[in-house]
Design an enzyme around this catalytic site. Structure first.
Site, PDB file in Angstrom:
ATOM      1  N   ARG A  50       0.838  -1.214   0.000  1.00 59.45           N
ATOM      2  CA  ARG A  50       0.000   0.000   0.000  1.00 59.45           C
ATOM      3  C   ARG A  50       0.866   1.255   0.000  1.00 59.45           C
ATOM      4  O   ARG A  50       0.522   2.271  -0.601  1.00 59.45           O
ATOM      5  CB  ARG A  50      -0.991  -0.011   1.176  1.00 59.45           C
ATOM      6  N   TYR A 102     -16.857  14.488 -17.521  1.00 60.73           N
ATOM      7  CA  TYR A 102     -17.191  13.062 -17.456  1.00 60.73           C
ATOM      8  C   TYR A 102     -18.313  12.878 -16.417  1.00 60.73           C
ATOM      9  O   TYR A 102     -18.243  13.443 -15.321  1.00 60.73           O
ATOM     10  CB  TYR A 102     -15.930  12.306 -17.034  1.00 60.73           C
ATOM     11  N   ASP A 176      -8.137  17.244 -16.036  1.00 62.69           N
ATOM     12  CA  ASP A 176      -8.332  15.832 -16.388  1.00 62.69           C
ATOM     13  C   ASP A 176      -7.883  15.698 -17.850  1.00 62.69           C
ATOM     14  O   ASP A 176      -8.541  16.209 -18.758  1.00 62.69           O
ATOM     15  CB  ASP A 176      -9.810  15.458 -16.203  1.00 62.69           C
ATOM     16  N   LYS A 201      -8.269   4.255 -20.227  1.00 55.47           N
ATOM     17  CA  LYS A 201      -8.591   4.680 -21.592  1.00 55.47           C
ATOM     18  C   LYS A 201      -7.350   4.575 -22.492  1.00 55.47           C
ATOM     19  O   LYS A 201      -6.850   3.481 -22.693  1.00 55.47           O
ATOM     20  CB  LYS A 201      -9.189   6.085 -21.538  1.00 55.47           C
TER      21      LYS A 201
END
Ligand SMILES: *Cc1c(COP(=O)(O)O)cnc(C)c1O
Length: 383
Positions: A50, A102, A176, A201
């Site tokens: 982590r 988005y 973004d 993407k």
């Protein structure tokens, strides 16, 4: 030496042949939860996955090299990356956002952000004066949250102008950059403090996993983000880091081919009697064309278009054979989306109508297939 982008996609910043054990060329998948310590108070540099993992670290360094960032955090999804960014802000902060974000971003802002005490203004950020008026109207504004080109209306926002406003009003500039990818646009070069990606993407490019990135140009933000990601734990697993690193190696050639195909298809769509309007930033008549040319190295492969009737839209979605009727974008396979029912279903109906996300509106993500096959598929579906 400073390698060019295509080279950095493959080799990161700089990598010697014996970078990995046994001279492995591909990044090894360190599929381990924890790391043993050589002695008390000593560490290999890794303690627990982590907090850090060598596979993830290599991917993050590659992303930093591509975006010109001082640090990058690889997250489980694009939404996890956006959520991590929100954690940087104190209660009562306002975000001035591009109006057609988005759909998932609008949902997290409304359902999670507003409960945290944040406020969000949505305006057409391609209108610089409107952005300034909104900032002046709200003393609690702390950040600008931009998508350029926007999704799905393909509005282009002038990043340098946003930086001037951010300086003048002491705001954090968040971009973004999913739609163009670091191969075509580097918002940090125009002054962005934080760059977000859905790695699911173009970066992954193969529609086979989800990922997200937060890249930053500010060491103080990097330190806070590192602390937050270790604490929250929404970071990317070693295997998915490997898939992303592998995908990024071909980012340059994929993007070149995808945008070449997209430019051909956008021009072709314009000649179709059943197509009423084409939204593609690579068309010189697009209102954002000049601005996009100033700040990006290409127009990408996302096209939105409006057809004559709802029936045509439905028929098109149901009769494409090569192109898939599916959500998502940026992969090698071409996809067609119905924003009203899919990506932007979470926007209030009034907002959707104001933006023009209506029943005749479609979005195409162009892949790397032979462009004549794609055009033939669209032709039969439009008949
Ligand atoms: C897909 C997408 C996201 C969300 O990313 P996930 O990886 O699906 O969580 C955020 N922003 C944009 C522009 C996207 O296209």
């Amino acid at each position: 030496m400073d390698y060019r982008l295509e080279t950095r996609c493959i080799h990161g910043e700089r990598r010697s042949a014996d970078h990995h054990p046994f001279g492995a060329l591909a990044v090894p998948i360190y599929q381990t939860a924890t790391f043993s310590h050589p002695g008390v108070g000593r560490s290999t540099g890794y303690d627990y996955t982590r907090s850090g993992n060598p596979t993830r670290e290599e991917l993050e360094k590659t992303m930093s090299a591509l975006e010109g960032a001082c640090d990058t955090i690889a997250c489980a999804t694009g939404m996890a990356a956006i959520s991590l960014c929100l954690e940087l802000f104190d209660k009562d902060a306002r975000f001035v956002c591009s109006e057609d974000l988005y759909g998932g971003s609008v949902r997290i802002f409304k359902e999670v952000g507003e409960r945290r005490g944040f406020s969000f203004s949505y305006i057409n950020t391609s209108d610089v004066e409107a952005v300034e008026r909104e900032i002046r109207a709200h003393k609690d504004t702390r950040a600008l949250y931009i998508e350029t080109p926007s999704n799905p209306m393909m509005e282009v926002t002038d990043l340098a102008a946003m930086r001037s406003l951010a300086d003048q009003y002491n705001l954090c500039l968040i971009v973004d950059n999913t739609f163009l990818s670091p191969y075509l646009q580097n918002p940090i070069a125009f002054g962005a403090d934080l760059v977000i990606h859905s790695g699911s993407k173009f970066l992954n490019g193969h529609n086979d996993t989800l990922a997200g990135f937060v890249c930053t140009s500010r060491p103080e933000l990097s330190e806070r983000l590192r602390y937050l990601t270790k604490t929250i734990g929404a970071n990317l697993s070693p295997f998915d880091c490997f898939l992303l690193a592998r995908g990024i190696k071909t980012l340059a050639v994929r993007m070149e081919r995808q945008q070449e195909n997209a430019a051909r298809i956008a021009r072709w769509l314009q000649t179709q009697p059943k197509v009423k309007q084409v939204y593609y930033v690579g068309l010189p008549e697009h209102p954002g064309y000049e601005t996009n040319c100033r700040q990006a190295r290409g127009a990408g492969s996302m096209i939105s278009f409006r057809v004559d009737t709802e029936a045509t839209a439905h028929r098109l979605l149901e009769t494409v054979r090569l192109i898939s009727y599916a959500e998502s974008l940026g992969g090698v396979e071409s996809l067609i989306t119905y924003p009203m029912l899919q990506t932007h279903a979470d926007l209030p109906q009034k907002v959707r109508e104001k933006l023009g996300i209506t029943e005749d509106f479609l979005r195409l993500s162009v892949g790397i297939e032979n462009v004549d096959d794609l055009i033939a598929d669209l032709t039969q579906a439009l008949e």
